[in-house]
Design a protein around this motif. Structure first.
Motif, mmCIF file in Angstrom:
data_model
loop_
_atom_site.group_PDB
_atom_site.id
_atom_site.type_symbol
_atom_site.label_atom_id
_atom_site.label_comp_id
_atom_site.label_asym_id
_atom_site.label_seq_id
_atom_site.Cartn_x
_atom_site.Cartn_y
_atom_site.Cartn_z
ATOM 1 N N ASP A 49 0.828 -1.213 0.000
ATOM 2 C CA ASP A 49 0.000 0.000 0.000
ATOM 3 C C ASP A 49 0.864 1.266 0.000
ATOM 4 O OD1 ASP A 49 -2.208 -1.601 0.023
ATOM 5 O OD2 ASP A 49 -2.667 -1.330 2.147
ATOM 6 N N THR A 50 1.945 1.240 0.774
ATOM 7 C CA THR A 50 2.843 2.405 0.826
ATOM 8 C C THR A 50 3.477 2.652 -0.530
ATOM 9 O OG1 THR A 50 3.326 2.009 3.162
ATOM 10 C CG2 THR A 50 4.912 3.330 1.922
ATOM 11 N N ALA A 51 3.897 1.566 -1.190
ATOM 12 C CA ALA A 51 4.556 1.700 -2.493
ATOM 13 C C ALA A 51 3.589 2.199 -3.558
ATOM 14 C CB ALA A 51 5.155 0.365 -2.908
ATOM 15 N N VAL A 52 2.363 1.679 -3.542
ATOM 16 C CA VAL A 52 1.367 2.119 -4.524
ATOM 17 C C VAL A 52 1.029 3.590 -4.319
ATOM 18 C CG1 VAL A 52 -1.018 1.826 -5.285
ATOM 19 C CG2 VAL A 52 0.424 -0.180 -4.913
ATOM 20 N N LYS A 53 0.901 3.998 -3.056
ATOM 21 C CA LYS A 53 0.642 5.422 -2.781
ATOM 22 C C LYS A 53 1.809 6.281 -3.241
ATOM 23 C CE LYS A 53 -1.507 8.983 -0.905
ATOM 24 N NZ LYS A 53 -0.472 10.024 -0.943
ATOM 25 N N ALA A 54 3.035 5.801 -3.041
ATOM 26 C CA ALA A 54 4.209 6.546 -3.500
ATOM 27 C C ALA A 54 4.213 6.679 -5.018
ATOM 28 C CB ALA A 54 5.489 5.849 -3.029
ATOM 29 N N LEU A 55 3.784 5.627 -5.721
ATOM 30 C CA LEU A 55 3.680 5.691 -7.178
ATOM 31 C C LEU A 55 2.631 6.708 -7.597
ATOM 32 C CD1 LEU A 55 4.245 4.786 -10.046
ATOM 33 C CD2 LEU A 55 2.797 2.774 -9.641
ATOM 34 N N GLN A 56 1.495 6.719 -6.920
ATOM 35 C CA GLN A 56 0.447 7.698 -7.232
ATOM 36 C C GLN A 56 0.933 9.130 -7.004
ATOM 37 O OE1 GLN A 56 -2.478 5.805 -4.627
ATOM 38 N NE2 GLN A 56 -3.806 5.430 -6.402
ATOM 39 N N ASP A 57 1.672 9.334 -5.924
ATOM 40 C CA ASP A 57 2.217 10.667 -5.647
ATOM 41 C C ASP A 57 3.217 11.091 -6.723
ATOM 42 O OD1 ASP A 57 0.703 10.771 -3.350
ATOM 43 O OD2 ASP A 57 2.360 10.261 -2.006
ATOM 44 N N TRP A 58 3.993 10.134 -7.199
ATOM 45 C CA TRP A 58 4.997 10.432 -8.231
ATOM 46 C C TRP A 58 4.306 10.806 -9.541
ATOM 47 C CZ3 TRP A 58 9.429 6.538 -9.856
ATOM 48 C CH2 TRP A 58 10.487 7.266 -10.408
ATOM 49 N N ILE A 59 3.268 10.060 -9.893
ATOM 50 C CA ILE A 59 2.514 10.372 -11.104
ATOM 51 C C ILE A 59 1.887 11.762 -11.010
ATOM 52 C CG2 ILE A 59 0.437 9.742 -12.418
ATOM 53 C CD1 ILE A 59 1.187 6.787 -11.824
ATOM 54 N N ALA A 60 1.483 12.164 -9.800
ATOM 55 C CA ALA A 60 0.853 13.476 -9.606
ATOM 56 C C ALA A 60 1.813 14.630 -9.835
ATOM 57 C CB ALA A 60 0.267 13.563 -8.200
ATOM 58 N N LEU A 61 3.120 14.345 -9.935
ATOM 59 C CA LEU A 61 4.124 15.371 -10.202
ATOM 60 C C LEU A 61 4.738 15.108 -11.581
ATOM 61 C CD1 LEU A 61 5.862 17.792 -9.206
ATOM 62 C CD2 LEU A 61 7.479 16.088 -8.320
ATOM 63 N N PRO A 62 4.110 15.591 -12.652
ATOM 64 C CA PRO A 62 4.638 15.316 -13.985
ATOM 65 C C PRO A 62 5.805 16.246 -14.341
ATOM 66 C CG PRO A 62 2.689 16.676 -14.177
ATOM 67 C CD PRO A 62 2.875 16.402 -12.699
ATOM 68 N N SER A 63 6.900 15.671 -14.761
ATOM 69 C CA SER A 63 8.028 16.447 -15.288
ATOM 70 C C SER A 63 8.008 16.286 -16.801
ATOM 71 C CB SER A 63 9.345 15.940 -14.701
ATOM 72 O OG SER A 63 9.337 16.044 -13.299
ATOM 73 N N ILE A 64 7.702 17.353 -17.516
ATOM 74 C CA ILE A 64 7.518 17.282 -18.965
ATOM 75 C C ILE A 64 8.540 18.206 -19.617
ATOM 76 C CG2 ILE A 64 5.909 17.567 -20.879
ATOM 77 C CD1 ILE A 64 3.632 17.119 -18.894
ATOM 78 N N ALA A 65 9.603 17.606 -20.140
ATOM 79 C CA ALA A 65 10.701 18.399 -20.699
ATOM 80 C C ALA A 65 10.226 19.262 -21.862
ATOM 81 C CB ALA A 65 11.839 17.477 -21.134
ATOM 82 N N ALA A 66 9.340 18.714 -22.703
ATOM 83 C CA ALA A 66 8.885 19.447 -23.885
ATOM 84 C C ALA A 66 8.133 20.715 -23.521
ATOM 85 C CB ALA A 66 8.015 18.548 -24.756
ATOM 86 N N GLU A 67 7.535 20.735 -22.330
ATOM 87 C CA GLU A 67 6.777 21.905 -21.873
ATOM 88 C C GLU A 67 7.527 22.698 -20.803
ATOM 89 O OE1 GLU A 67 2.333 19.916 -22.527
ATOM 90 O OE2 GLU A 67 3.111 20.211 -20.491
ATOM 91 N N ASP A 68 8.771 22.301 -20.544
ATOM 92 C CA ASP A 68 9.571 22.938 -19.496
ATOM 93 C C ASP A 68 8.802 22.965 -18.178
ATOM 94 O OD1 ASP A 68 11.870 24.087 -18.508
ATOM 95 O OD2 ASP A 68 11.282 26.133 -18.990
ATOM 96 N N ARG A 69 8.229 21.834 -17.835
ATOM 97 C CA ARG A 69 7.334 21.733 -16.684
ATOM 98 C C ARG A 69 7.952 20.865 -15.580
ATOM 99 N NH1 ARG A 69 1.024 19.618 -17.119
ATOM 100 N NH2 ARG A 69 0.483 19.786 -14.910
ATOM 101 N N ASN A 70 8.142 21.428 -14.414
ATOM 102 C CA ASN A 70 8.579 20.705 -13.213
ATOM 103 C C ASN A 70 9.928 20.008 -13.366
ATOM 104 O OD1 ASN A 70 6.237 21.419 -11.814
ATOM 105 N ND2 ASN A 70 5.139 19.574 -12.458
ATOM 106 N N ALA A 71 10.829 20.567 -14.137
ATOM 107 C CA ALA A 71 12.133 19.916 -14.326
ATOM 108 C C ALA A 71 12.901 19.836 -13.011
ATOM 109 C CB ALA A 71 12.951 20.660 -15.378
ATOM 110 N N ASN A 72 12.994 20.938 -12.293
ATOM 111 C CA ASN A 72 13.725 20.945 -11.027
ATOM 112 C C ASN A 72 13.005 20.123 -9.960
ATOM 113 O OD1 ASN A 72 15.758 22.601 -12.053
ATOM 114 N ND2 ASN A 72 14.645 24.465 -11.529
ATOM 115 N N GLN A 73 11.675 20.278 -9.900
ATOM 116 C CA GLN A 73 10.910 19.517 -8.917
ATOM 117 C C GLN A 73 11.019 18.019 -9.185
ATOM 118 O OE1 GLN A 73 9.949 22.161 -10.688
ATOM 119 N NE2 GLN A 73 8.342 23.354 -9.651
#
Length: 514
Positions: A49-73
């Motif tokens: 459950d902890t790992a699945v929640k961690a995966l969901q949290d990671w997905i919630a922070l999208p780093s999109i190089a093409a849009e210069d979005r959240n690169a540092n985060q």
């Protein structure tokens, strides 16, 4: 980068992890150097459950190089995940583009293994998804089970989280890590890894990787049909734009004008279309760029590998999944796959110019753009392909058309006899499954930076579990499997545990890894 059903989502067949252990013990072959596999498996279940929640949290922070979005985060979050998983040294690296992450885990083991991660993801349009792409909802997938749906779920955060969970489980079970790890993670894979060499070949990173027997990328490689494929290479790729512009051309308009003026004004859009037409044969299937290197013919061994692999895969299922009624030139299943492995491509990803909204807007656009990707096979190189394209356009009278390269890299090849690949084969064979060797993925990843000098290391992919929809709406990664041929998240985690201990049993350093 993008991959076909035969590409980065290459099939890896069914392995039940519990059955796997029983088969190994029954045959007298204990899982290589695993002190207490059952204790580790208990910790995997506890951490689910902890790992699945961690995966969901990671997905919630999208780093999109093409849009210069959240690169540092994205880099900071990747570094946090590495520290939590037990990497003692973790550093965010300035590449001149999007930052990368370099981390090491010293277990005092005789064997070191490199791990390649990407933390960036592709763009998305929420309107195309059945559930919000950043919510990572768990939904029912008929015939598979419960899966997380979200951007990056399969490509690559799901498999990467499963690998990190394996490290947690080994530590929580108080078992000794069988190998030392060197992690390199980048935030620009989805735009062609333009700065990967600045990360990997930095002197201290390079020195750490040189101690390894090879570098692998976690992936969810199981397919519902049960075929098992070990991939020995990947095509290279170049992503670029071709831009026809009235200002650069010196003809046509310097701004959008009324379409009635086409009777006396040249069109940059048509100029781009005519230029594109010179790049390929009439059917669009064969590259006709002057000076483009000829692909190295398939060897007898490679043809045999392809023949064995396609015999184990269902052509009708492949066609249905792709929505494709015919292969190029109505080729047979085997010949189509030989072409998939051996031939370079020039693909139009998109054409952009003028007005594309609802209804009409009668203009003659001053600018038109073609988004292109080129897939490369040996002996082609990224730089050679780009130079050939530019020279071809100039020779054909289209020198004014701009060639704007955003990223790309060379193809990669790894020896099937390398320790990195043999460990994969050994893990699979312990379940009485004979893996199918596949010469080259049709998709791409920047393995060249590991396989070429100065590192000259084997590089590949490994991992059970299943995902789909990479780069598309409703991308997913299987969490709880109802398909007996496919592992869910916990099974994927245990596949990395088994692989690490198998790699640890190989012994030796990179000098003996080839």
């Amino acid at each position: 980068m993008a991959a076909s059903v035969f590409g980065r989502r290459a099939q890896l067949g069914a392995i039940g992890l519990t059955a796997f252990a029983l088969t190994a013990m029954a045959s007298g072959m204990a899982l290589a150097q695993t002190p207490d596999r059952a204790a580790i498996q208990v910790q995997v279940a506890k951490r689910h459950d902890t790992a699945v929640k961690a995966l969901q949290d990671w997905i919630a922070l999208p780093s999109i190089a093409a849009e210069d979005r959240n690169a540092n985060q994205g880099a900071e979050y990747m570094a946090k995940l590495a520290r939590e998983a037990g990497f003692q040294k973790v550093e965010i690296v300035d590449t001149g583009g999007k930052p990368g992450v370099f981390a090491t885990l010293d277990a005092g083991a005789p064997t070191t293994v490199g791990v390649y991660y990407m933390y960036d993801v592709k763009q998305f349009d929420p309107a195309e998804w059945s559930s919000p792409p950043l919510e990572a909802r768990i939904v029912d997938k008929p015939g598979l089970g419960k899966a997380i749906v979200g951007r990056g779920a399969a490509n690559q955060k799901g498999p990467e989280m499963a690998f990190l969970t394996a490290l947690h489980a080994i530590r929580d079970a108080k078992q000794k890590m069988p190998v030392n790890l060197v992690l390199v993670a980048e935030g620009e894979e989805e735009i062609g890894s333009p700065n990967i060499a600045k990360l990997v070949l930095r002197p201290d990173v390079q020195a750490a990787l040189k101690k390894s027997i090879g570098v692998f990328m976690p992936m969810g490689l199981q397919d519902p049909d049960g075929a098992v494929t070990v991939n020995l290479g990947a095509k290279g790729v170049v992503e670029l734009e071709l831009v026809a512009d009235g200002n650069a051309w010196g003809r046509g308009p310097s701004k959008d004008v009324h379409s009635s003026l086409k009777a006396m004004v040249d069109s940059p859009a048509w100029r781009l279309v005519k230029a594109l037409d010179t790049l390929v044969s009439e059917d669009g299937n064969t590259i006709t760029v002057d000076g483009f290197p000829k692909p190295t013919p398939l060897t007898a061994t490679e043809r045999a590998q392809i023949a064995k692999s396609v015999a184990a895969r269902d052509e009708a299922t492949a066609r249905k999944s792709l929505g494709v009624p015919h292969w190029i030139d109505d080729l047979s299943w085997e010949k189509a796959n030989e072409r998939l492995v051996s031939q370079p491509t020039i693909n139009i990803e998109g054409l952009v110019g003028g007005y594309t909204g609802p209804g009409g807007k009668t203009i003659l656009p001053y600018r038109a753009v073609a988004k292109i990707d080129m897939r490369l096979v040996p002996p082609m190189t990224r730089d050679g392909a780009v130079e050939a394209l530019k020279a071809h356009l100039k020779k054909r009278g289209y020198g004014d058309i701009a060639v704007n390269v955003s990223g790309g890299y060379d193809p990669t090849t790894t020896d099937a006899d390398s320790k990195l690949i043999q460990a994969q084969i050994n893990v699979l064979r312990r379940n009485n499954i004979e893996p199918l060797l596949w010469p080259r993925l049709a998709g791409s990843y920047p393995g060249f930076v590991f396989t070429q000098p100065p590192l000259s290391l084997p590089s590949g992919h490994f991992g059970l579990g299943h995902g789909g929809g990479a780069h598309a709406p409703d991308e997913f990664y299987l969490i709880q499997s109802t398909n007996p041929k496919v592992q869910g998240f916990d099974g994927a985690v245990m596949s990395y545990v088994d692989y690490l201990y198998e790699l640890g049993a190989t012994g030796g350093s990179s000098a003996a890894a080839k």
